[in-house]
Write a protein that holds these residues in place. Structure first.
Motif, short mmCIF file in Angstrom:
data_model
loop_
_atom_site.label_atom_id
_atom_site.label_comp_id
_atom_site.label_asym_id
_atom_site.label_seq_id
_atom_site.Cartn_x
_atom_site.Cartn_y
_atom_site.Cartn_z
N ALA A 112 -5.13 26.82 -25.22
CA ALA A 112 -5.41 26.28 -23.88
C ALA A 112 -5.70 24.78 -23.96
CB ALA A 112 -6.59 27.01 -23.26
N GLY A 113 -4.94 24.00 -23.22
CA GLY A 113 -5.13 22.55 -23.20
C GLY A 113 -4.81 21.86 -24.50
N LEU A 114 -4.05 22.51 -25.36
CA LEU A 114 -3.79 21.98 -26.71
C LEU A 114 -2.79 20.83 -26.71
CD1 LEU A 114 -3.98 22.28 -29.86
CD2 LEU A 114 -2.06 23.88 -29.68
N LEU A 115 -1.73 20.94 -25.90
CA LEU A 115 -0.61 20.00 -25.98
C LEU A 115 -0.82 18.77 -25.12
CD1 LEU A 115 2.28 22.62 -25.78
CD2 LEU A 115 1.18 21.68 -27.84
N GLN A 116 -0.62 17.61 -25.72
CA GLN A 116 -0.78 16.34 -25.02
C GLN A 116 0.60 15.68 -24.92
OE1 GLN A 116 -3.61 14.55 -27.69
NE2 GLN A 116 -5.35 15.49 -26.66
N ALA B 278 -3.75 15.50 -33.83
CA ALA B 278 -2.49 15.50 -34.57
C ALA B 278 -1.34 15.14 -33.66
CB ALA B 278 -2.25 16.87 -35.22
N ARG B 279 -0.21 14.85 -34.29
CA ARG B 279 1.04 14.60 -33.58
C ARG B 279 2.11 15.53 -34.15
NH1 ARG B 279 0.34 8.06 -34.09
NH2 ARG B 279 -0.74 7.71 -32.10
N ALA B 280 2.96 16.04 -33.28
CA ALA B 280 4.02 16.96 -33.72
C ALA B 280 5.30 16.63 -32.98
CB ALA B 280 3.61 18.41 -33.47
N ARG B 281 6.43 16.94 -33.64
CA ARG B 281 7.74 16.68 -33.04
C ARG B 281 8.36 17.94 -32.45
NH1 ARG B 281 9.85 14.17 -38.57
NH2 ARG B 281 8.91 16.17 -39.14
N SER B 282 7.74 19.08 -32.71
CA SER B 282 8.32 20.35 -32.25
C SER B 282 7.24 21.41 -32.14
CB SER B 282 9.39 20.82 -33.23
OG SER B 282 8.80 21.16 -34.48
N GLY B 283 7.59 22.50 -31.47
CA GLY B 283 6.66 23.62 -31.39
C GLY B 283 6.39 24.24 -32.74
N GLU B 284 7.39 24.21 -33.63
CA GLU B 284 7.21 24.75 -34.97
C GLU B 284 6.16 23.94 -35.74
OE1 GLU B 284 10.73 26.34 -33.23
OE2 GLU B 284 10.15 24.23 -33.52
N GLU B 285 6.16 22.63 -35.55
CA GLU B 285 5.14 21.80 -36.21
C GLU B 285 3.76 22.06 -35.60
OE1 GLU B 285 7.62 18.00 -38.01
OE2 GLU B 285 6.47 17.72 -36.17
N VAL B 286 3.72 22.36 -34.32
CA VAL B 286 2.45 22.72 -33.68
C VAL B 286 1.88 23.98 -34.33
CG1 VAL B 286 1.37 23.56 -31.55
CG2 VAL B 286 2.96 21.64 -31.46
N LEU B 287 2.73 24.98 -34.55
CA LEU B 287 2.30 26.22 -35.21
C LEU B 287 1.79 25.92 -36.61
CD1 LEU B 287 5.09 28.76 -34.19
CD2 LEU B 287 2.70 28.76 -33.45
N ALA C 235 5.92 6.79 -14.53
CA ALA C 235 6.56 7.90 -13.82
C ALA C 235 6.43 9.20 -14.62
CB ALA C 235 8.03 7.59 -13.58
N GLU C 236 6.61 9.12 -15.93
CA GLU C 236 6.46 10.31 -16.77
C GLU C 236 5.02 10.82 -16.69
OE1 GLU C 236 7.64 9.61 -20.77
OE2 GLU C 236 9.74 9.25 -20.28
N ALA C 237 4.07 9.91 -16.69
CA ALA C 237 2.66 10.31 -16.65
C ALA C 237 2.31 10.98 -15.33
CB ALA C 237 1.77 9.09 -16.86
N GLU D 167 -0.50 15.83 -29.90
CA GLU D 167 0.39 15.00 -29.11
C GLU D 167 1.84 15.39 -29.39
OE1 GLU D 167 1.75 10.34 -29.28
OE2 GLU D 167 -0.39 10.80 -29.57
N VAL D 168 2.62 15.61 -28.34
CA VAL D 168 4.02 16.02 -28.50
C VAL D 168 4.90 15.24 -27.53
CG1 VAL D 168 3.55 18.34 -29.36
CG2 VAL D 168 3.68 17.95 -26.90
N ASP D 169 6.17 15.06 -27.89
CA ASP D 169 7.12 14.41 -27.01
C ASP D 169 7.67 15.37 -25.96
OD1 ASP D 169 7.08 11.77 -27.99
OD2 ASP D 169 8.39 12.32 -29.66
N ASP D 170 7.69 16.65 -26.29
CA ASP D 170 8.24 17.66 -25.39
C ASP D 170 7.27 18.82 -25.26
OD1 ASP D 170 9.76 19.40 -23.89
OD2 ASP D 170 11.25 19.81 -25.46
N ALA D 171 6.32 18.69 -24.34
CA ALA D 171 5.31 19.74 -24.16
C ALA D 171 5.93 21.03 -23.63
CB ALA D 171 4.21 19.25 -23.21
N VAL D 172 6.98 20.92 -22.84
CA VAL D 172 7.64 22.12 -22.31
C VAL D 172 8.27 22.91 -23.45
CG1 VAL D 172 9.49 22.97 -20.83
CG2 VAL D 172 8.04 21.11 -20.04
#
Length: 238
Positions: A20-24, A161-170, A31-33, A216-221
């Motif tokens: 919950a609230g993990l992804l930034q 942390a920073r991640a480039r993908s959902g797999e890196e988040v895991l 506009a993106e913000a 932090e991620v580039d693609d939270a979706v």
């Protein structure tokens, strides 16, 4: 000394406690913000200070993380944007670390050092001793990440942390749990045990999130979709 994170039945009372609230979401423009995704995993977006300083119309961005790519004092000049800063992020080199730790800011500061310079554990210890929060990218070498987690796992300042993908988040989630339990961090990074993450009791998940402040991620979706597919959001989560 490791912290016991009890594993329980997969059907825990709060299946979303860990994420919950993990992804930034990393936002490169105003506009993106203003159009960040809204989901259970959505945390405050990360916006460059220079973007905020360039806003020339009244805009309210809500709760945000500010990346300091300009002098913090410049944010106070001709300010049109309104927001609540949850944390500041700053990237540093070995020769600018001392300057960063001495910054006086109204909200907590996360310092992302260049982990290819100097001794990782000494650098992270210096950040923690200055009562600042360390940060790192999931693409760093597993050994460097393990060294960071060995220092911060039981520090009061936590880490980001920073991640480039959902797999890196895991992988980051699994490594954090391993660090808190005294398990093999390198193994957790290489092969995250998603079943063990799902089985964490709510109090254990909360313990993890007091240490892991956000990713932090580039693609939270996209990252959200990976967490959903992995079963970390519970049935019917969006």
């Amino acid at each position: 000394m490791s912290i016991p994170l009890t594993l329980g039945a997969p059907h825990r009372p709060d299946p979303q406690a860990l994420v919950a609230g993990l992804l930034q979401q990393r936002c490169h423009t105003a506009a993106e913000a203003s159009s960040c995704p809204d989901a259970v995993t959505t945390g405050p977006p990360v916006i460059d200070a220079s973007v905020l300083a360039s806003v020339r119309t009244e805009q309210n961005f809500g709760r945000i993380v500010v990346e300091l790519d300009i002098d913090p004092d410049d944010l106070r000049k001709d300010r049109h944007a309104s927001y609540e800063v949850v944390r500041y992020h700053v990237n540093v080199r070995e020769d600018t670390l001392a300057e960063a730790t001495s910054l006086r800011l109204p909200s907590p500061l996360v310092i992302f050092p260049d982990l290819t310079e100097g001794d990782v554990m000494e650098t992270v210890t210096a950040i923690v001793d200055a009562h600042r929060t360390p940060g790192f990218g999931a693409w760093e070498s597993p050994r460097r990440i393990a060294d960071v987690l060995a220092v911060v796992a039981h520090a009061e300042v936590g880490f980001s942390a920073r991640a480039r993908s959902g797999e890196e988040v895991l992988a980051i989630l699994a490594a954090t749990v391993a660090a808190l339990r005294g398990d093999d961090i390198l193994r957790a990074l290489a092969a995250p045990d998603v079943g063990a993450l799902i089985a964490l009791r709510p109090e254990a998940a909360e313990a993890v999130r007091t240490v892991l402040l956000g990713i932090e991620v580039d693609d939270a979706v996209g990252a959200h979709a990976v967490l959903l597919a992995a079963g970390l959001l519970g049935v019917g989560s969006v």
